[in-house]
Each structure stands twice: as structure tokens, then as C-alpha cells.
Design a protein around this motif. Structure first.
Motif, PDB file in Angstrom:
ATOM      1  N   THR A  73       0.771  -1.092   0.316  1.00  0.00           N
ATOM      2  CA  THR A  73       0.118   0.142  -0.200  1.00  0.00           C
ATOM      3  C   THR A  73       1.210   1.051  -0.011  1.00  0.00           C
ATOM      4  O   THR A  73       0.874   2.147  -0.736  1.00  0.00           O
ATOM      5  CB  THR A  73      -0.692  -0.156   1.109  1.00  0.00           C
ATOM      6  OG1 THR A  73      -1.572  -1.487   1.281  1.00  0.00           O
ATOM      7  CG2 THR A  73      -2.204   0.843   1.331  1.00  0.00           C
ATOM      8  N   LEU A  82      -5.843   3.524  -1.563  1.00  0.00           N
ATOM      9  CA  LEU A  82      -6.938   2.981  -0.996  1.00  0.00           C
ATOM     10  C   LEU A  82      -7.202   1.732  -2.406  1.00  0.00           C
ATOM     11  O   LEU A  82      -8.052   0.937  -3.002  1.00  0.00           O
ATOM     12  CB  LEU A  82      -7.913   3.503  -1.301  1.00  0.00           C
ATOM     13  CG  LEU A  82      -8.792   4.317  -0.401  1.00  0.00           C
ATOM     14  CD1 LEU A  82      -9.189   5.352  -0.456  1.00  0.00           C
ATOM     15  CD2 LEU A  82      -8.840   3.179   1.331  1.00  0.00           C
ATOM     16  N   ALA A  99      -4.522   3.128   4.994  1.00  0.00           N
ATOM     17  CA  ALA A  99      -4.692   3.826   3.981  1.00  0.00           C
ATOM     18  C   ALA A  99      -4.299   5.128   4.630  1.00  0.00           C
ATOM     19  O   ALA A  99      -3.356   6.146   3.877  1.00  0.00           O
ATOM     20  CB  ALA A  99      -5.351   4.183   2.741  1.00  0.00           C
ATOM     21  N   ALA A 129     -12.432  -3.564   4.757  1.00  0.00           N
ATOM     22  CA  ALA A 129     -13.022  -2.862   3.932  1.00  0.00           C
ATOM     23  C   ALA A 129     -11.926  -1.370   5.137  1.00  0.00           C
ATOM     24  O   ALA A 129     -11.384  -0.006   5.235  1.00  0.00           O
ATOM     25  CB  ALA A 129     -13.896  -2.171   3.934  1.00  0.00           C
ATOM     26  N   GLY A 160      -5.327  -1.892  -2.003  1.00  0.00           N
ATOM     27  CA  GLY A 160      -6.115  -2.637  -1.444  1.00  0.00           C
ATOM     28  C   GLY A 160      -7.710  -3.251  -1.908  1.00  0.00           C
ATOM     29  O   GLY A 160      -7.721  -4.214  -2.033  1.00  0.00           O
ATOM     30  N   LEU A 217      -3.327   8.935  -0.204  1.00  0.00           N
ATOM     31  CA  LEU A 217      -4.916   8.657   0.609  1.00  0.00           C
ATOM     32  C   LEU A 217      -5.825   6.840  -1.084  1.00  0.00           C
ATOM     33  O   LEU A 217      -5.929   6.359  -0.637  1.00  0.00           O
ATOM     34  CB  LEU A 217      -5.639   9.558  -0.018  1.00  0.00           C
ATOM     35  CG  LEU A 217      -6.899   8.582   1.058  1.00  0.00           C
ATOM     36  CD1 LEU A 217      -6.641   7.868   2.249  1.00  0.00           C
ATOM     37  CD2 LEU A 217      -8.039   9.904   1.627  1.00  0.00           C
ATOM     38  N   THR A 250      -8.551  -1.247   5.755  1.00  0.00           N
ATOM     39  CA  THR A 250      -7.582  -0.907   4.382  1.00  0.00           C
ATOM     40  C   THR A 250      -7.851   0.473   4.810  1.00  0.00           C
ATOM     41  O   THR A 250      -6.936   1.613   4.155  1.00  0.00           O
ATOM     42  CB  THR A 250      -8.193  -1.489   2.786  1.00  0.00           C
ATOM     43  OG1 THR A 250      -9.000  -2.637   3.193  1.00  0.00           O
ATOM     44  CG2 THR A 250      -7.438  -0.724   1.935  1.00  0.00           C
ATOM     45  N   LEU A 251      -9.016   0.783   4.847  1.00  0.00           N
ATOM     46  CA  LEU A 251      -9.217   2.901   4.382  1.00  0.00           C
ATOM     47  C   LEU A 251      -8.574   3.157   5.919  1.00  0.00           C
ATOM     48  O   LEU A 251      -7.377   4.259   5.842  1.00  0.00           O
ATOM     49  CB  LEU A 251     -10.431   3.121   5.414  1.00  0.00           C
ATOM     50  CG  LEU A 251     -10.764   4.358   5.745  1.00  0.00           C
ATOM     51  CD1 LEU A 251     -10.883   5.150   3.831  1.00  0.00           C
ATOM     52  CD2 LEU A 251     -12.122   4.462   5.970  1.00  0.00           C
TER      53      LEU A 251
END
Length: 263
Positions: free
Chosen positions: A41, A68, A178, A171, A71, A64, A174-175
Motif C-alpha cells: 500500500t 485505497l 490508507a 474494508a 487494497g 490516500l 484498509t481505509l
């Protein structure tokens, strides 16, 4: 006297802010064995920085969005039969190479070393607001979904049996990942931000009786490493981002040695 007028004060606050946001997320990443996902990432974020500079927007937004996208890309390939480690390797190295080429081609003059290793001494008041704002967002997200994330970490089947959607928790993770990478690139760079997440968490493991205690210890180690690295950079004229990670690695070595001595 303005306390933020000193670049050293701004650098210290930036390093501590990133460390406090990265440490709890690093614990979750370590539990889920997703350390390589953090690296991938971060590499993708380099491409996002190049795109942001081309469009004349703040690099944090490009980083950012790219993080994302990484991911989402890994999830998409995994759903189509690709092994997760293969998808991560392809996307990670590909994004790193394309990002470095793109940075060399953008019209704005950019120092690739600052993107790769960070430049915390150049942090401005606006950067501080972004870093601490991002840290607050990550902290709030983890606080809100902490129990669900822990259940999902134990296994997808257990999560579903407990009424938790593991895909939703992935999710959310992942956010958060990021956001940390986007705000941390300027401090320790794209090559080292994942290390600032994982190394303090690994150092905290021998002292952790509960997940919450591991997070608290990791945050303390991360913040101390950030300040120690800044001091070492000032004293010995070495890059600040790598010095911070070196300090965290030293803490891990001491923690591992102590854990071995006590059996």
C-alpha cells in the motif's frame, strides 16, 4: 513566542502523531499477518503522489486514493483465484516502479529521496493539521470498530457466526491503513511507513497480556522511537525517517532479548 515556530518542534509533533496513529494499526496488521500488505500500500502511494503533483493537488490526497486503490486491487485479484502474496508482489513492485518513473516525469521538481525516506524537518503547520487530523480519524475508526475487528481477526467463520461481516472489517482496516500511509509519507517516507507500524507492535508483543495493552505499549514505543530518531538525526546528521525506524528496531531487539532472558 510561537511554539510551532521551531521546525524541530513541528518535526517532533509530526513524528509522534504518525507514531500514535500507526502503532495500534500495526498491532492489527501483525495479528492478521498483513505486514506485506502495508508495504504494498505504501508503494502504491508513491504513484498517488506523482498523480497529485501532476494535477496540482495536495500529495496526501493522491497517496490516500492510491492506497485505497491498492487494497481494492488486491481484493479483486484474490477473488479471481490469484494467491494473495502473488497479487501483493505484482501490484507492490509494479506500483513502486511506475510511481518512481512518474515522479521523474512530472513537471514539478520533486526529490525522490524525500518521497521514499520522508522529510519530517520540512513539515509545516498545515502538514501538522493533516497528520493529527488523520491520526484522529484512524483512532476514532479503530475505537468504533475495535470489537468487530478483533472478532474478524480470529477468523471469518467465527466472525460470521458472531454477526460480524469480515469483508466490512477488512474494508475499514484498509481505509485506516490508507489514511496512516497518506499522512505518514512526509515523516518517514513510503519505504519506511510500514516499518513504523509493524516494528513497535512487534516490540510490544512480549509485554502484552491483552490486545489493548499491546496497543498501548506499541504507541509508547512508537512515540519514543520518533523522538529518539529525531534526536539522533540532529546529533549525527543522518536522515530522520530511517533514524526513527532504527530506534524502533533497537527497541524491538531489546524487547526480544529481555523476553528470551526471562524464558
Amino acid at each position: 513566542m510561537d511554539p510551532l515556530g521551531s521546525f524541530l518542534v513541528r518535526a517532533a509533533l509530526a513524528g509522534v502523531g504518525v507514531a500514535l496513529a500507526a502503532a495500534p494499526l500495526g498491532c492489527v496488521v501483525a495479528w492478521r499477518r498483513m505486514a506485506f500488505f502495508g508495504d504494498a500500500t505504501a508503494h502504491a502511494a508513491i504513484l498517488g503522489v506523482a498523480g497529485a503533483l501532476t494535477l496540482a493537488v495536495a500529495p496526501v490526497w493522491g497517496a490516500l486514493l492510491a492506497a485505497l486503490a491498492m487494497g481494492a486491487g488486491v481484493a479483486w485479484l484474490s477473488e479471481r483465484g490469484w494467491a494473495a502474496d502473488t497479487a501483493l508482489a505484482v501490484l507492490s513492485h509494479g506500483a513502486l516502479a511506475v510511481g518512481l518513473v512518474a515522479i521523474s516525469l512530472v513537471g514539478v521538481r520533486v526529490d525522490p529521496e524525500a518521497v521514499l525516506l520522508g522529510d519530517v524537518l520540512a513539515v509545516s503547520r498545515g502538514d501538522l493539521a493533516v497528520i493529527w487530523g488523520g491520526a484522529a480519524v484512524v483512532g476514532a475508526l479503530l475505537w468504533w470498530r475495535w470489537d468487530r475487528i478483533l472478532v474478524a481477526t480470529l477468523g471469518d467463520d467465527l466472525a460470521r457466526a458472531s454477526g460480524v461481516d469480515p469483508d466490512r472489517e477488512r474494508a475499514a482496516l484498509t481505509l485506516a491503513l490508507a489514511v496512516v500511509i497518506a499522512v505518514g509519507i512526509e515523516v518517514v517516507g513510503a519505504l519506511l511507513i510500514a516499518a513504523l507500524m509493524v516494528v513497535p507492535a512487534a516490540a510490544a508483543r512480549p509485554w502484552a497480556g491483552t490486545p489493548e495493552r499491546m496497543v498501548a505499549v506499541a504507541m509508547g514505543i512508537g512515540a519514543t522511537a520518533a523522538l529518539a530518531g529525531l534526536w539522533g538525526s540532529w546529533a549525527w546528521d543522518v536522515p530522520t525517517g530511517p533514524a526513527m525506524v532504527c530506534a524502533a528496531t533497537g527497541a524491538f531487539a531489546a524487547s526480544a532479548a529481555w523476553d528470551r532472558l526471562r524464558g
